[in-house]
Design an enzyme around this catalytic site. Structure first.
Site, PDB file in Angstrom:
ATOM      1  N   GLU A 160     -15.051 -33.047  58.950  1.00 48.87           N
ATOM      2  CA  GLU A 160     -13.905 -32.600  58.142  1.00 48.87           C
ATOM      3  C   GLU A 160     -13.902 -31.081  58.138  1.00 48.87           C
ATOM      4  OE1 GLU A 160     -14.353 -34.085  54.122  1.00 48.87           O
ATOM      5  OE2 GLU A 160     -14.895 -36.074  54.856  1.00 48.87           O
ATOM      6  N   LYS A 174     -13.960 -27.542  56.489  1.00 43.49           N
ATOM      7  CA  LYS A 174     -14.491 -27.106  55.189  1.00 43.49           C
ATOM      8  C   LYS A 174     -13.540 -26.065  54.620  1.00 43.49           C
ATOM      9  CE  LYS A 174     -18.587 -25.578  52.803  1.00 43.49           C
ATOM     10  NZ  LYS A 174     -18.006 -24.399  52.183  1.00 43.49           N
ATOM     11  N   ASP A 230     -11.810 -23.397  52.104  1.00 41.67           N
ATOM     12  CA  ASP A 230     -12.326 -22.335  51.254  1.00 41.67           C
ATOM     13  C   ASP A 230     -11.535 -22.352  49.953  1.00 41.67           C
ATOM     14  OD1 ASP A 230     -13.926 -20.264  50.635  1.00 41.67           O
ATOM     15  OD2 ASP A 230     -12.861 -18.766  51.825  1.00 41.67           O
ATOM     16  N   TYR A 235     -11.731 -35.593  49.363  1.00 40.38           N
ATOM     17  CA  TYR A 235     -12.713 -35.941  50.390  1.00 40.38           C
ATOM     18  C   TYR A 235     -13.858 -36.831  49.930  1.00 40.38           C
ATOM     19  CZ  TYR A 235     -14.734 -31.738  48.250  1.00 40.38           C
ATOM     20  OH  TYR A 235     -15.183 -30.804  47.362  1.00 40.38           O
ATOM     21  N   LYS A 289     -21.200 -23.797  59.049  1.00 34.77           N
ATOM     22  CA  LYS A 289     -20.295 -22.666  58.842  1.00 34.77           C
ATOM     23  C   LYS A 289     -19.962 -21.977  60.159  1.00 34.77           C
ATOM     24  CE  LYS A 289     -20.521 -22.172  54.158  1.00 34.77           C
ATOM     25  NZ  LYS A 289     -21.219 -21.074  53.554  1.00 34.77           N
ATOM     26  N   CYS A 309     -38.484   4.732  37.955  1.00 35.36           N
ATOM     27  CA  CYS A 309     -37.232   3.993  37.765  1.00 35.36           C
ATOM     28  C   CYS A 309     -36.082   4.982  37.643  1.00 35.36           C
ATOM     29  CB  CYS A 309     -37.331   3.133  36.506  1.00 35.36           C
ATOM     30  SG  CYS A 309     -35.759   2.393  36.027  1.00 35.36           S
ATOM     31  N   CYS A 337     -34.750   4.609  33.729  1.00 36.52           N
ATOM     32  CA  CYS A 337     -35.505   4.974  32.528  1.00 36.52           C
ATOM     33  C   CYS A 337     -36.670   5.903  32.841  1.00 36.52           C
ATOM     34  CB  CYS A 337     -35.998   3.729  31.796  1.00 36.52           C
ATOM     35  SG  CYS A 337     -37.348   2.889  32.645  1.00 36.52           S
ATOM     36  N   CYS A 390     -39.595  -1.824  37.988  1.00 32.12           N
ATOM     37  CA  CYS A 390     -39.705  -0.812  36.944  1.00 32.12           C
ATOM     38  C   CYS A 390     -40.658  -1.356  35.897  1.00 32.12           C
ATOM     39  CB  CYS A 390     -38.324  -0.574  36.335  1.00 32.12           C
ATOM     40  SG  CYS A 390     -38.389   0.165  34.702  1.00 32.12           S
ATOM     41  N   CYS A 433     -36.477  -0.304  29.323  1.00 36.97           N
ATOM     42  CA  CYS A 433     -35.547   0.220  30.325  1.00 36.97           C
ATOM     43  C   CYS A 433     -34.131  -0.262  30.010  1.00 36.97           C
ATOM     44  CB  CYS A 433     -35.967  -0.267  31.714  1.00 36.97           C
ATOM     45  SG  CYS A 433     -34.790   0.206  32.999  1.00 36.97           S
TER      46      CYS A 433
END
Ligand code: D41
Length: 670
Positions: free
Chosen positions: A114, A116, A118, A226, A315, A409, A412, A427, A433
């Site tokens: 079938e 596919k 979207d 389906y 796909k 980081c 922070c 971090c 943070c």
């Protein structure tokens, strides 16, 4: 009194309109012009206006209903909606086919191919042939009630055709928008100064999430069906191909591009054919789906976690485009992980403008040595974050220098630590943070978690930056006055926000567990934990060994969960949430089914559904389905030709019930 002739005319018009809808949307073979159709419709609407008593719920005039005011109610699917796993190439497909052949013990498997689409998966429930409910897929177990919006989809029948319709039927399909539909919709959006939709999927999803069905009715939505979920009171076809024909016969649109094929070779030929014809189809597809044709074999193969073993998506290769890296930024996630992100010169890839691509982690970035100024190829596949697939070293500008990963980081300033074999950089600031705090709050408020409407990125930034919110529990102490002082926040929005936050106090255990952001605990695991432990306190008291007795919980998750609940900070936040009046609905109330918590054994063959379907449906309602009868068994369901399990049940004094009782359990409100 309504004259008999008028009553008959109304019935006849409805029948004619329904038939012409079928000819148009399902058979793609209209027999009258649009003008003739409109005339029939107008005449019916005129009669109904004069005699409102004549209006029926399934009248073609009744597609657009009232706006919903308080959002979309959760709906538990009669049977879980599985998700599709992927194969990416012919080798993957051959592996898939080999596993299927080995499990079935056959040499060649017949599949249905079938396209596919979207779009957006929905579950549509028909009872007595009438459209009763439609829901989004959601997490596969619970979706959102979008009945009012799905009713506006012209190709979706409000009443099924013929006399041979199941008493209860869940049909699964994809709501999508055609290429022409998207173009027209975007033209309208632009004319009305609105933002165009980037792709058909967003357009379909956005349209189904409208609170006012009158808006959805203006969107050119289509449907292809389906699969079936619950199928009660009728003869279930034996194959996927026959199921699709059956769905078509009872009035549901199914994709005409479906094909029955043999083995891997047949699948690959189908794939190549569709890929070649892809641009000529009226709608976007992102690949094809192969499904084992025999439904009996499907049932024998079953599913692993949430994906069927009998179906797989293949796909098409994602599209790629060249562009330039303009900067490299480092983002801090909810758990403190630092992710380098390439800022790209915006480029359209497969219909979506891409301006960022993930560089995964410091290790990967160093390995690939991607630099600011590099020409790269960017790829996007479905909803995943775009990636860089190729770096053009011969086009590298002379000034490009290697990226130096920060040792503090960027948000922070805390030192960063390397974890998980040097792959992940974190971090060390924890909830000190602001970046981590922001993500934690956003996750907590997100739709799948506590679902607090209006708590978006900008608001959370302000809440955390002003210090109003340090932990998720602080949300519940925000006042209208405090919120009004924030940017872009009027009195009305502040009030609405406080109301939305307050409403979120009433939640469920799975949503709370997911919302707390426990490492390794996604939505599915949160469900499993909630079902097993029933209360937060019971889960918090569980040690690693106990956690590992729960199906699906391995040592890594058990350790992560235990660590989370031993952390004193987390204890404080949970205590503060409770003090703020959090009300967790008892687990049983979520799926108020008569079989919840019961131990059930199935024996003999069932007529209305397969053994696997019965198992799945019972499990979705919180029952435990086991193979053998023991003293712990609550009920034995006996189908035709039951085995010795009946004898054993009688000996043990365990109630034996019929398939009719099973159907009753499964149709009880859930
Ligand atoms: O066209 C599709 N997007 C499509 C989706 C399809 N043709 N078939 C599908 N079949 C299934 C199973 C095999 C699980 C019944 C699906 C999907 N599932 C699906 N769509 C979204 C999640 C799963």
């Amino acid at each position: 009194m309504i004259p008999k002739a008028v009553r008959q005319r109304a019935a006849s018009l409805r029948e004619q309109i329904r038939e012409h809808n079928y000819l148009y949307y399902v058979l793609d073979n209209p027999e009258i012009t649009d003008a003739e159709y409109d005339a029939l419709f107008k005449e019916l609407a005129g009669i109904e206006r004069q005699y409102p008593e004549l209006v029926t719920a399934d009248s073609p005039t009744q597609r657009v209903g009232e706006a919903v005011t308080d959002g979309f109610r959760p709906v538990v699917h009669g049977q879980p909606m599985l998700s599709l796993s992927n194969v990416f190439d012919a080798d993957d497909l051959a592996d898939f086919d080999r596993r299927v052949r080995e499990r079935l013990g056959v040499d060649v498997v017949t599949y249905v191919g079938e396209p596919k689409l979207d779009g957006l998966a929905v579950n549509i429930l028909y009872e007595g042939g009438l459209l009763k409910q439609a829901a989004t897929r959601g997490d596969g177990t619970v979706g959102e009630d979008v009945t009012a919006n799905v009713r506006t989809v012209r190709g979706c029948p409000l009443r099924l055709r013929g006399s041979d319709v199941p008493a209860r039927l869940e049909v699964r399909g994809e709501i999508y928008i055609t290429k022409a539909g998207l173009a027209a919709l975007n033209a309208r959006q632009l004319a009305a100064q609105g933002r165009p939709f980037a792709n058909p999927r967003n357009a379909a999803a956005g349209s189904l999430r409208q609170l006012n069905p009158a808006v959805t009715a203006q969107r050119p939505l289509s449907l292809f069906c389906y699969a079936a979920g619950d199928f009660v009171g009728g003869r279930m076809p034996q194959t996927q191909a026959d199921l699709l024909v059956f769905l078509k016969e009872i009035g549901l649109p199914v994709n005409p591009e479906r094909r029955v094929v043999q083995g891997v070779e047949g699948c690959l030929a189908y794939y190549a054919d569709l890929e070649r014809r892809r641009d000529g189809l009226g709608y976007d597809i992102d690949g094809v789906v192969y499904k084992v044709n025999s439904l009996r074999d499907q049932a024998r193969l079953g599913a692993v976690s949430r994906s069927p073993r009998w179906a797989v998506a293949h796909k098409f290769p994602p599209e790629e485009m060249p562009t330039r890296v303009e900067a490299i930024e480092v983002q801090v996630g909810r758990t403190g992980a630092l992710t380098p992100v390439a800022v790209l010169k915006p480029v359209a890839v497969g219909g979506v403008v891409v301006s960022h691509a993930t560089l995964h982690n410091a290790f990967e970035l160093a390995r690939r040595d991607i630099r600011v100024g590099d020409m790269v190829h960017v790829r996007r596949a479905g909803d995943v974050i775009p990636e860089i697939t190729d770096v053009r070293l011969n086009e590298r500008p002379s000034w490009a220098v290697p990226f130096v990963f920060p040792d503090h980081c960027p948000v922070c300033g805390s030192p960063v630590v390397r974890a998980e074999g040097g792959m992940i950089t974190r971090c060390a600031g924890g909830l000190f943070c602001p970046a981590q705090r922001k993500q934690t709050v956003r996750h907590f408020a997100s739709r799948r978690a506590l679902d607090i409407e209006g708590v978006g990125e900008k608001l959370v930034d302000q809440l955390v930056d002003t210090g109003l919110v340090r932990t998720v529990a602080d949300l519940y102490h925000l006042s209208v006055e405090q919120l009004q002082k924030l940017e872009r926040m009027g009195l009305r929005s502040a009030q609405k926000l406080v109301e939305a936050i307050s409403r979120s106090r009433r939640t469920t255990l799975p949503k709370l567990l997911y919302g707390l952001g426990i490492p390794e605990v996604g939505e599915a695991t949160a469900q499993v934990l909630a079902r097993h432990f029933q209360t937060l306190d019971a889960l918090m008291a569980a040690d690693e060994e106990t956690l590992m007795t729960v199906p699906d919980i391995g040592p890594v998750a058990a350790h992560a969960i235990r660590t989370f609940f031993t952390e004193s900070h987390n204890h404080k936040v949970i205590a503060a949430l409770k003090a703020a009046g959090l009300e967790i609905a008892p687990m049983a109330a979520i799926v108020p089914s008569p079989v919840a918590g019961k131990v059930i054994v199935l024996t003999g063959s069932l007529r209305g559904l397969t053994r696997a379907q019965a198992q799945a449906a019972l499990r979705a309602r919180g029952a435990k389905v086991t193979e053998s009868v023991s003293a712990h068994t609550d009920y034995v369901v006996a189908g035709d030709d039951p085995g010795s399990k009946i004898e054993r049940a009688r000996t043990l004094g365990i109630p034996v019930v019929t398939e009719a009782q099973l159907q009753e359990w499964l149709s009880a409100p859930s």
